[in-house]
Scaffold this active site. Structure first.
Site, PDB file in Angstrom:
ATOM      1  N   SER A  19       2.743 -10.629   0.434  1.00  0.00           N
ATOM      2  CA  SER A  19       3.045  -9.288  -0.056  1.00  0.00           C
ATOM      3  C   SER A  19       3.949  -8.753   0.968  1.00  0.00           C
ATOM      4  CB  SER A  19       2.033  -8.222  -0.206  1.00  0.00           C
ATOM      5  OG  SER A  19       2.188  -7.205  -0.909  1.00  0.00           O
ATOM      6  N   ARG A  52      -4.262   5.081  -4.266  1.00  0.00           N
ATOM      7  CA  ARG A  52      -4.971   3.611  -4.155  1.00  0.00           C
ATOM      8  C   ARG A  52      -5.203   3.210  -5.472  1.00  0.00           C
ATOM      9  NH1 ARG A  52      -5.226  -0.982  -1.490  1.00  0.00           N
ATOM     10  NH2 ARG A  52      -7.169  -2.162  -1.585  1.00  0.00           N
ATOM     11  N   ASP A 101       1.313 -12.259 -11.093  1.00  0.00           N
ATOM     12  CA  ASP A 101       1.474 -11.286 -10.301  1.00  0.00           C
ATOM     13  C   ASP A 101       3.140 -10.515 -10.979  1.00  0.00           C
ATOM     14  OD1 ASP A 101       2.420  -9.422  -8.272  1.00  0.00           O
ATOM     15  OD2 ASP A 101       2.496 -11.004  -6.862  1.00  0.00           O
ATOM     16  N   HIS A 158      -1.555  -9.942  -8.414  1.00  0.00           N
ATOM     17  CA  HIS A 158      -0.797  -9.953  -7.142  1.00  0.00           C
ATOM     18  C   HIS A 158      -1.848 -10.381  -5.988  1.00  0.00           C
ATOM     19  CE1 HIS A 158       1.948  -9.078  -3.730  1.00  0.00           C
ATOM     20  NE2 HIS A 158       1.102  -7.921  -3.332  1.00  0.00           N
ATOM     21  N   ASP A 159      -3.184  -9.861  -6.135  1.00  0.00           N
ATOM     22  CA  ASP A 159      -4.072 -10.154  -5.221  1.00  0.00           C
ATOM     23  C   ASP A 159      -4.702 -11.691  -5.088  1.00  0.00           C
ATOM     24  OD1 ASP A 159      -4.509  -7.501  -4.315  1.00  0.00           O
ATOM     25  OD2 ASP A 159      -6.226  -7.165  -5.330  1.00  0.00           O
TER      26      ASP A 159
END
Length: 394
Positions: free
Chosen positions: A160, A236, A331, A364-365
């Site tokens: 990232s 967040r 992602d 993405h994680d």
């Protein structure tokens, strides 16, 4: 609490701190201002060899920190954020490599940032902290690496925003970086990604307790200032949605209700996914600073090392890195097309670059989570790099 066997873990680690730069040797920021001293929090795992040739720098993402592996005490509930990948026999094999992880400039976990005390005023910087770039962050990392007596790294690795840093390292210090691993990243943010960051910043600044960034309570102050927790939590929550995939959300939550058998027909938390996001927001505000979020997302927005063809040629001339670029099929925050864009840029300049895409429902994680194929590829690339540099055998 029982942790994994020490044969698979770096065990208990102690955070380290160093002050870099100084009045006569300040940090020159890309924005034109100076920082006369920078405190850096970092951790190391493994042993630096006699030749000082086995050092691997890990660069963290937006909300990461220096605690990448191991535990700070036997009572810690969780290890560092990349513990699955760092340790004896793991991809970042600490029997071979000396692994360095530091908290980024602008952060809030031991490295100088907006919540730090401004030596000129004796008060927290707040929004008086200067704007920073990915290049500035890397400049501080470079100073740390040199402080540790290392003239040439074995590799720089990041996912990232950490991938942006890994690329910046290869460009800014071409003779120091023989290998770069860029994971779930991009050579620049798209308009959509900039938009996500902009809305997150607006959520923070619109919080009634933001107070122009001046919300810190000093030690010994009898009054406690309210912090912009609602705005940061909302930022967040929104960002966390972009780190997940639709497939992953469906498999984990679907339309399952939370602690109830029927709809409330009100504005209570009906769905499990709502509860999950609320938890992500409320837990995040306990460990992260709102001003740091503003500054670091801006640094990501500004990142664009290849704005035109002429600059691209100039930036890549002399780069010595062998690149490994990795992406994940679900992602959508930094989708595979962005990784391929970087690969095309590198190949046009005749740079050695390997690209791999992995399948995962985690979005993405995924780069943070266990994944056998990804783990094997990452470990193999690092091992080949180590062998080419040290002449070591597997």
């Amino acid at each position: 609490m029982t942790h994994e066997p020490l044969t698979a873990s770096v065990g208990i680690v102690t955070p380290q701190h160093v002050r870099l730069f100084g009045a006569s040797t300040p940090l020159q920021l890309d924005g034109g201002t100076l920082l006369h001293s920078v405190d850096v929090s970092y951790e190391t795992y493994g042993t630096l060899n006699q030749e000082r040739s086995n050092a691997v720098l890990i660069c963290h993402a937006l909300s990461g920190n220096a605690h990448a592996a191991g535990y700070h005490s036997k009572d810690d509930k969780r290890p560092g954020w990349w513990d699955h990948y760092i340790g004896p026999g793991k991809p970042f094999d600490t029997n071979r490599y000396f692994v360095i992880a530091s908290n980024n400039l602008g952060g809030c976990d031991g490295t100088t940032g907006p919540s730090s005390i401004d030596p000129a005023t004796g008060m927290p910087y707040g929004l008086n902290f200067p704007m920073i770039t990915i290049g500035d962050i890397v400049r501080v990392q470079h100073a740390l690496v040199r402080q540790l007596g290392i003239e040439r790294l074995m590799a720089v690795v990041g996912g990232s925003m950490g991938g942006m840093q890994a690329l910046q390292w290869a460009l800014d210090y071409p003779h120091m970086v023989p290998a770069s691993v860029i994971i779930a990243a991009a050579p620049r943010l798209t308009a959509q990604n900039i938009a996500f960051n902009a809305v997150a910043r607006q959520a923070i600044m619109a919080d009634p307790h933001f107070n122009g960034g001046d919300y810190y309570t000093l030690p010994g102050d009898p009054t406690t200032k309210a912090r912009p927790e609602s705005g940061l939590a909302l930022a967040r929550m929104m960002a966390h949605i972009t780190y997940l995939s639709e497939q992953g959300l469906h498999e984990r939550f679907g339309r399952r209700l939370q602690d109830r058998d029927a709809l409330s027909y009100g504005f209570e938390t009906d769905f499990a996914v709502e509860s999950y996001l609320s938890y992500q927001g409320s837990s995040f505000v306990k460990r992260f600073d709102a001003n740091s979020y503003l500054y670091i997302t801006k640094a990501m927005d500004y990142f664009d090392p290849f704005p035109d063809a002429e600059t691209t040629v100039q930036r890549l001339t002399g780069v010595e890195s062998h690149f490994l670029v990795m992406s994940f099929d679900t992602d959508w925050r930094f989708d595979t097309s962005r990784s391929k864009e970087l690969v095309r840029i590198l190949h046009r300049s005749l740079k050695d670059c390997t690209f791999q895409e992995f399948s995962s429902p985690a979005g993405h994680d995924a780069f943070l989570l266990p994944h056998p194929s990804y783990e094997k590829s990452l470990g193999s690339f690092l091992l080949r790099t180590w062998q080419s540099i040290t002449g070591g055998q597997a």
